[in-house]
Write a protein that holds these residues in place. Structure first.
Motif, PDB file in Angstrom:
ATOM      1  N   ASP A 106       1.441  -1.165  -0.041  1.00 47.14           N
ATOM      2  CA  ASP A 106       0.116  -0.016   0.072  1.00 47.14           C
ATOM      3  C   ASP A 106       0.868   1.545  -0.193  1.00 47.14           C
ATOM      4  O   ASP A 106       0.430   2.419  -1.224  1.00 47.14           O
ATOM      5  CB  ASP A 106      -0.817  -0.346   1.299  1.00 47.14           C
ATOM      6  CG  ASP A 106      -2.340  -1.035   1.273  1.00 47.14           C
ATOM      7  OD1 ASP A 106      -2.296  -1.124  -0.219  1.00 47.14           O
ATOM      8  OD2 ASP A 106      -2.603  -1.263   2.094  1.00 47.14           O
ATOM      9  N   ARG A 107       1.758   0.912   0.907  1.00 52.96           N
ATOM     10  CA  ARG A 107       2.671   2.135   1.063  1.00 52.96           C
ATOM     11  C   ARG A 107       3.719   2.968  -0.453  1.00 52.96           C
ATOM     12  O   ARG A 107       3.889   4.288  -0.602  1.00 52.96           O
ATOM     13  CB  ARG A 107       3.352   2.271   2.011  1.00 52.96           C
ATOM     14  CG  ARG A 107       3.553   2.338   3.753  1.00 52.96           C
ATOM     15  CD  ARG A 107       4.234   2.463   4.587  1.00 52.96           C
ATOM     16  NE  ARG A 107       5.172   1.288   4.625  1.00 52.96           N
ATOM     17  CZ  ARG A 107       4.978   0.260   5.413  1.00 52.96           C
ATOM     18  NH1 ARG A 107       3.665   0.110   5.837  1.00 52.96           N
ATOM     19  NH2 ARG A 107       6.221  -0.831   5.313  1.00 52.96           N
ATOM     20  N   TYR A 108       4.304   1.512  -1.457  1.00 53.49           N
ATOM     21  CA  TYR A 108       4.868   1.911  -2.318  1.00 53.49           C
ATOM     22  C   TYR A 108       3.700   1.980  -3.286  1.00 53.49           C
ATOM     23  O   TYR A 108       3.824   3.237  -4.132  1.00 53.49           O
ATOM     24  CB  TYR A 108       5.460   0.976  -3.675  1.00 53.49           C
ATOM     25  CG  TYR A 108       5.927   1.187  -4.283  1.00 53.49           C
ATOM     26  CD1 TYR A 108       7.099   1.737  -4.100  1.00 53.49           C
ATOM     27  CD2 TYR A 108       5.322  -0.088  -5.252  1.00 53.49           C
ATOM     28  CE1 TYR A 108       7.870   2.270  -5.960  1.00 53.49           C
ATOM     29  CE2 TYR A 108       5.919   0.332  -6.225  1.00 53.49           C
ATOM     30  CZ  TYR A 108       6.855   1.858  -6.475  1.00 53.49           C
ATOM     31  OH  TYR A 108       7.085   1.545  -7.972  1.00 53.49           O
ATOM     32  N   PHE A 109       2.392   1.228  -3.327  1.00 56.71           N
ATOM     33  CA  PHE A 109       1.426   2.570  -4.352  1.00 56.71           C
ATOM     34  C   PHE A 109       0.956   3.604  -3.925  1.00 56.71           C
ATOM     35  O   PHE A 109       1.276   4.277  -5.464  1.00 56.71           O
ATOM     36  CB  PHE A 109       0.313   0.933  -4.210  1.00 56.71           C
ATOM     37  CG  PHE A 109      -0.881   1.762  -5.246  1.00 56.71           C
ATOM     38  CD1 PHE A 109      -0.785   0.526  -6.644  1.00 56.71           C
ATOM     39  CD2 PHE A 109      -2.230   2.385  -5.235  1.00 56.71           C
ATOM     40  CE1 PHE A 109      -1.499   1.269  -7.640  1.00 56.71           C
ATOM     41  CE2 PHE A 109      -2.208   2.061  -6.384  1.00 56.71           C
ATOM     42  CZ  PHE A 109      -2.330   1.457  -7.112  1.00 56.71           C
ATOM     43  N   ALA A 110       0.961   4.242  -2.971  1.00 53.11           N
ATOM     44  CA  ALA A 110       1.045   4.824  -2.883  1.00 53.11           C
ATOM     45  C   ALA A 110       1.605   6.540  -3.050  1.00 53.11           C
ATOM     46  O   ALA A 110       1.620   7.592  -3.879  1.00 53.11           O
ATOM     47  CB  ALA A 110       0.500   5.619  -1.447  1.00 53.11           C
ATOM     48  N   SER A 116      -0.757   6.008 -12.956  1.00 54.03           N
ATOM     49  CA  SER A 116       0.446   4.688 -13.108  1.00 54.03           C
ATOM     50  C   SER A 116      -0.964   3.795 -11.946  1.00 54.03           C
ATOM     51  O   SER A 116      -0.576   3.103 -12.369  1.00 54.03           O
ATOM     52  CB  SER A 116       2.068   4.741 -12.428  1.00 54.03           C
ATOM     53  OG  SER A 116       2.851   5.440 -13.225  1.00 54.03           O
ATOM     54  N   GLN A 117      -1.120   4.382 -11.044  1.00 50.05           N
ATOM     55  CA  GLN A 117      -2.309   4.277 -10.140  1.00 50.05           C
ATOM     56  C   GLN A 117      -3.687   3.258 -10.933  1.00 50.05           C
ATOM     57  O   GLN A 117      -3.305   2.245 -11.352  1.00 50.05           O
ATOM     58  CB  GLN A 117      -2.283   4.816  -8.693  1.00 50.05           C
ATOM     59  CG  GLN A 117      -1.437   5.345  -8.117  1.00 50.05           C
ATOM     60  CD  GLN A 117      -1.733   6.450  -7.270  1.00 50.05           C
ATOM     61  OE1 GLN A 117      -2.674   6.840  -7.303  1.00 50.05           O
ATOM     62  NE2 GLN A 117      -1.505   6.060  -5.782  1.00 50.05           N
ATOM     63  N   ILE A 118      -3.899   4.172 -11.557  1.00 49.00           N
ATOM     64  CA  ILE A 118      -4.544   3.820 -12.434  1.00 49.00           C
ATOM     65  C   ILE A 118      -4.726   2.887 -13.563  1.00 49.00           C
ATOM     66  O   ILE A 118      -5.192   2.026 -13.590  1.00 49.00           O
ATOM     67  CB  ILE A 118      -5.598   4.960 -13.061  1.00 49.00           C
ATOM     68  CG1 ILE A 118      -6.133   6.467 -12.145  1.00 49.00           C
ATOM     69  CG2 ILE A 118      -6.703   4.832 -14.771  1.00 49.00           C
ATOM     70  CD1 ILE A 118      -6.472   7.444 -12.812  1.00 49.00           C
ATOM     71  N   GLY A 119      -3.389   2.876 -14.180  1.00 47.01           N
ATOM     72  CA  GLY A 119      -2.494   1.917 -15.300  1.00 47.01           C
ATOM     73  C   GLY A 119      -3.070   0.790 -13.971  1.00 47.01           C
ATOM     74  O   GLY A 119      -3.174  -0.154 -15.459  1.00 47.01           O
ATOM     75  N   ALA A 120      -2.409   0.500 -13.206  1.00 45.76           N
ATOM     76  CA  ALA A 120      -2.353  -1.073 -12.705  1.00 45.76           C
ATOM     77  C   ALA A 120      -3.969  -1.958 -12.882  1.00 45.76           C
ATOM     78  O   ALA A 120      -4.370  -2.257 -12.546  1.00 45.76           O
ATOM     79  CB  ALA A 120      -1.945  -0.768 -10.997  1.00 45.76           C
ATOM     80  N   HIS A 156      -4.965  -7.405  -7.300  1.00 44.21           N
ATOM     81  CA  HIS A 156      -4.255  -8.351  -7.628  1.00 44.21           C
ATOM     82  C   HIS A 156      -2.648  -7.368  -7.886  1.00 44.21           C
ATOM     83  O   HIS A 156      -2.422  -8.188  -8.532  1.00 44.21           O
ATOM     84  CB  HIS A 156      -4.903  -8.915  -8.849  1.00 44.21           C
ATOM     85  CG  HIS A 156      -4.786  -7.194 -10.095  1.00 44.21           C
ATOM     86  ND1 HIS A 156      -6.764  -6.677  -9.453  1.00 44.21           N
ATOM     87  CD2 HIS A 156      -4.014  -6.252 -10.570  1.00 44.21           C
ATOM     88  CE1 HIS A 156      -6.295  -6.072 -10.604  1.00 44.21           C
ATOM     89  NE2 HIS A 156      -5.128  -5.720 -11.645  1.00 44.21           N
ATOM     90  N   TRP A 157      -2.316  -6.670  -6.754  1.00 37.37           N
ATOM     91  CA  TRP A 157      -1.061  -5.809  -7.538  1.00 37.37           C
ATOM     92  C   TRP A 157      -0.475  -5.312  -6.531  1.00 37.37           C
ATOM     93  O   TRP A 157      -0.594  -4.924  -5.159  1.00 37.37           O
ATOM     94  CB  TRP A 157      -1.519  -4.843  -8.087  1.00 37.37           C
ATOM     95  CG  TRP A 157      -0.238  -3.809  -8.184  1.00 37.37           C
ATOM     96  CD1 TRP A 157       0.091  -3.462 -10.215  1.00 37.37           C
ATOM     97  CD2 TRP A 157       0.067  -2.991  -8.205  1.00 37.37           C
ATOM     98  NE1 TRP A 157       0.964  -3.104 -10.409  1.00 37.37           N
ATOM     99  CE2 TRP A 157       1.300  -2.505  -9.174  1.00 37.37           C
ATOM    100  CE3 TRP A 157       0.750  -2.662  -7.125  1.00 37.37           C
ATOM    101  CZ2 TRP A 157       2.932  -1.372  -8.426  1.00 37.37           C
ATOM    102  CZ3 TRP A 157       1.999  -1.917  -6.104  1.00 37.37           C
ATOM    103  CH2 TRP A 157       2.738  -1.505  -7.258  1.00 37.37           C
TER     104      TRP A 157
END
Length: 200
Positions: A106-110, A116-120, A156-157
């Motif tokens: 979660d920390r890295y995704f944020a 890039s977040q939306i692309g995931a 799933h990411w």
């Protein structure tokens, strides 16, 4: 330059080499080849980016429903290769792989950019894509759905951590008389390593 007297801990030498690569490589010093295999042993390899390294291991992130994610789930063994051409060095690393904890992912995704977040969310990674327009449509749809709100991490990411059992540090030398230094984890130990050399 390498000498026969190397640090007892391979992570110390890795960190030293990575710092030199970050200072001298023109692009993506943290790029690494990730080799995985299916349960039947069929191999595959691709480039990914190292996102964290500590004594616990080497962390990268991906869609768990991608080919590499499925292979890591079926066969949690992998190998990494860092190749720094301008330094004429490479490092091979082999070990066991396991998912990082959700809070770490979660920390890295944020920390990623919103695109890039939306692309995931938009990318069905490794699955057939009918057209580029389809990917762009999915991206626009997710962007609209999230509006101005924070984008959560898709379930799933997440990240994977490779816990190394073996390292090989390679230095290019004249006449193909390269230097190859190895570290192997001692049986029953999480910290002690056996050092050696290999013929080039």
């Amino acid at each position: 330059m390498m000498t026969q007297a190397q640090p007892d801990d391979p992570f110390v030498l890795f960190s030293r080499w990575l710092a030199e690569a970050e200072a001298g490589e023109p692009h993506d010093a943290n790029a690494m080849a990730l080799a995985t295999a299916r349960a039947d042993g069929s191999p595959s390899v691709r480039m990914v980016l190292l996102k964290d390294v500590s004594d616990e291991g080497f962390v990268f992130y991906t869609n768990a429903e991608s080919r590499k994610g499925e292979e890591l789930t079926a066969n949690p063994q992998a190998a990494l290769l860092f190749h720094w051409k301008s330094l004429r060095r490479q490092i091979r690393i082999e070990g066991r792989v396991h998912p990082v904890k959700g809070a770490e992912a979660d920390r890295y995704f944020a920390s990623r950019g919103r695109g890039s977040q939306i692309g995931a969310w938009a990318s069905l990674q490794s699955r057939p894509l009918p057209s580029r327009e389809e990917l762009e449509r999915r991206t626009a749809d997710f962007d609209k759905d999230f509006g101005g709100n924070a984008v959560p991490r898709p379930p799933h990411w997440y990240g994977w951590r490779l816990v190394p059992d073996a390292f090989e540090f390679w230095v290019d030398r004249r006449d193909r008389l390269h230097e190859r230094y190895t570290y192997r984890r001692k049986s029953g130990s999480d910290e002690a390593w056996t050092q050696g050399m290999l013929y080039p």
